[in-house]
Write an enzyme that holds these catalytic residues in place. Structure first.
Site, short mmCIF file in Angstrom:
data_model
loop_
_atom_site.label_atom_id
_atom_site.label_comp_id
_atom_site.label_asym_id
_atom_site.label_seq_id
_atom_site.Cartn_x
_atom_site.Cartn_y
_atom_site.Cartn_z
N LYS A 41 -8.19 7.49 11.94
CA LYS A 41 -7.57 6.19 13.03
C LYS A 41 -7.61 7.17 14.46
CE LYS A 41 -3.15 3.82 13.97
NZ LYS A 41 -1.91 3.68 13.56
N SER A 75 12.38 5.14 -10.79
CA SER A 75 12.26 4.48 -11.81
C SER A 75 10.64 3.82 -11.73
CB SER A 75 13.19 3.37 -11.99
OG SER A 75 12.85 2.51 -12.98
N ALA A 120 8.32 8.19 1.07
CA ALA A 120 9.52 9.11 1.50
C ALA A 120 10.18 10.28 0.51
CB ALA A 120 10.61 8.17 1.90
N VAL A 125 -0.46 -1.74 0.28
CA VAL A 125 -1.54 -2.52 0.75
C VAL A 125 -2.11 -1.66 1.95
CG1 VAL A 125 -0.65 -4.74 0.32
CG2 VAL A 125 0.18 -3.59 2.11
N THR A 149 4.97 3.81 12.63
CA THR A 149 6.02 4.89 12.86
C THR A 149 6.75 5.30 11.54
OG1 THR A 149 7.55 3.23 13.70
CG2 THR A 149 6.55 4.44 15.31
N GLY A 156 11.62 7.78 -5.29
CA GLY A 156 10.25 8.13 -5.06
C GLY A 156 9.61 7.72 -3.86
#
Length: 506
Positions: free
Chosen positions: A79, A40, A17, A48, A347, A14
């Protein structure tokens, strides 16, 4: 070609991605495919703070996600670019901002005229001519305005997001499950391969449940359960150019309103990120274990926090590089399973998004024609290598000699393509983008000049413009940018008015 369509898609893992893939597949492929995601709860993620590039807005738009809701749900902020401190020399800083510098004049980009004017003492620092850099410095932000002329810098503001990656994964999970994706809780303990083709046939969970599929997407993180442990794809190591192999991360209490930019501050053996969210600030110290111990790295991180740490620092180990094949047989790897590019230029999520887009463009029939796989892998290798070179530039283009780490980086041999890019720019400020590489001219120009690669001269066609006209052009760009920035609200005021999140524990 068999002509038989793929029916069953299994996503293993999970996180950001996995749920990005699940959401995109559900949206684009509709209800004709069975999409299951296995993850899981025992395997946690490091939350963070995540910093992104402007491309994510396109991904969210594809899904039809409301921007304000997305920012609220992820405790996000906006940003305008990245502030780099102490990279070229200690005490220096520059912005790698999104968007444009001044407008082109004739056939040449703005920076060519700036190079001549700067040499003559008639131009300010490069960031003065970037709406994003100047606005970031002043803590201002807004989205593109619709009530200004299309030529105004305010009409097309490029921006990205800073958010809690765990909350984003949860947000996408809800979206994907509404679209029919089925989540299966469990830990993969075995992978079954077809005895002749070598394709993955099924994964078995600790519970004994066997999950078969036609296409498998490996989002299992560094482990690469399918792409590496089952298919033994191999890994190309970039650590001879990107020597940082560890990071220690911790969130801290926020102090003051979030800044509209990410900060990357160079230290003696690496660098520290600072990603401000609405409810806290994400921090991490990326470093080379050959030059610094884990305890020293954690101490450096804690010493440079804005506020009180919210927990104990966690150490992450990695090797910069990429899989030798991103798509192998019937397995496509995304996220950390496909490779790792350190977060210096934000990236990571972009590479997930790009991988999803390329794969959907080359979506196969059930025979998995090798020509599609080869094209996908060639495109992915090109993209990784060009991003790799852009990251290497930050380390190599330095005048720092205060530590063994920076001496090693400054004097290391670099890839030939990067060396040629630097030589061309150092000669007369020229840069030529290769194909569809992620970072364009404006990015390379800002980083190279920001870190001390100053061209010996400028493009000769600059002299076709009269001196007075050139000076007027440079001055006009500066005035327009300054006036536009003054018209922008503060970042904090924009968030409060448009997308303030519900207060939550940090």
């Amino acid at each position: 070609m068999s002509g038989q369509p793929i029916r069953d898609i299994v996503i293993v893992g999970g996180g950001t991605a996995g749920w990005m893939a699940a959401a995109a597949f559900a949206k684009v492929l509709g209800g004709r495919y069975t999409i299951r995601l296995v993850e899981s709860d025992e395997i946690g993620i490091v939350g963070v703070g995540e910093s992104t590039v402007p491309h994510l807005k396109l991904f969210n738009n594809l899904l039809g996600i409301d921007e304000a809701e997305f920012v609220r749900r992820t405790q996000g902020s906006f940003k305008l670019g990245i502030q780099f401190n102490d990279w070229g020399r200690i005490g220096e800083r520059y912005f790698h901002s999104f968007g444009n510098l001044g407008p082109d004049l004739g056939l040449l980009p703005f920076h060519q005229y700036w190079l001549k004017a700067r040499r003559q003492g008639k131009a300010a620092d490069l960031g003065t001519y970037s709406l994003n850099a100047l606005a970031a410095e002043q803590g201002r932000f807004m989205v593109s305005a619709s009530d200004v002329p299309p030529t105004s810098p305010l009409a097309n503001i490029a921006y990205a997001y800073q958010f809690d990656a765990g909350l984003y994964a949860r947000f996408l999970r809800e979206y994907a499950e509404r679209q029919g994706v089925r989540r299966i809780e469990g830990k993969v303990v075995d992978v079954a391969l077809h005895p002749h083709s070598g394709f993955v046939e099924a994964v078995t969970l600790a519970s004994g449940e066997r999950i078969g599929g036609d296409l498998f997407v490996d989002c299992s993180g560094f482990r690469g359960l399918l792409i590496e442990q089952a298919l033994h794809t191999g890994y190309d190591d970039f650590s001879r150019w990107l020597p940082c192999d560890r990071a220690v991360a911790v969130a801290c209490e926020k102090v003051g309103p979030p800044t509209p930019y990410t900060r990357a501050t160079a230290h003696a053996a690496g660098w520290q990120w600072r990603i401000p969210l609405q409810h806290r600030t994400g921090n991490g110290h990326v470093y080379s274990s050959a030059h610094l111990s884990d305890d020293e790295a954690a101490a450096t991180l804690l010493k440079h926090l804005d506020g009180r740490p919210l927990g104990e620092p966690r150490v992450l180990r990695f090797t910069a590089g990429m899989r030798r094949k991103f798509w192998n047989r019937n397995v496509v790897a995304l996220g950390l399973a496909s490779g790792f590019m350190e977060p210096l230029e934000s990236t990571s999520i972009y590479l997930v998004q790009s991988g999803i887009a390329k794969f959907l463009n080359l979506f196969p029939w059930s025979d998995f024609d090798p020509v599609l796989i080869e094209r996908y892998n060639a495109q992915s290798v090109f993209e990784y290598e060009r991003i790799r070179d852009f990251l290497i530039l930050h380390y190599h283009a330095t005048q720092r000699s205060d530590s063994a780490f920076w001496n090693d980086c400054r004097t290391m041999a670099i890839p030939p393509a990067l060396a040629e890019t630097i030589r061309l720019f150092r000669d007369s400020g020229r840069f030529f983008r290769q194909g569809e590489e992620m970072f364009a001219l404006v990015s390379w120009v800002q980083v190279m000049i920001g870190q001390g690669i100053v061209p010996e001269t400028y493009h000769p066609l600059v002299d076709q413009v009269a001196q007075a006209d050139m000076e007027g052009y440079i001055a006009s760009v500066g005035r327009v940018i300054a006036n536009c920035v003054q018209a922008m609200p503060s970042h904090a005021a924009f968030i409060e008015r448009c997308c303030a999140a519900t207060p939550m524990p940090a």
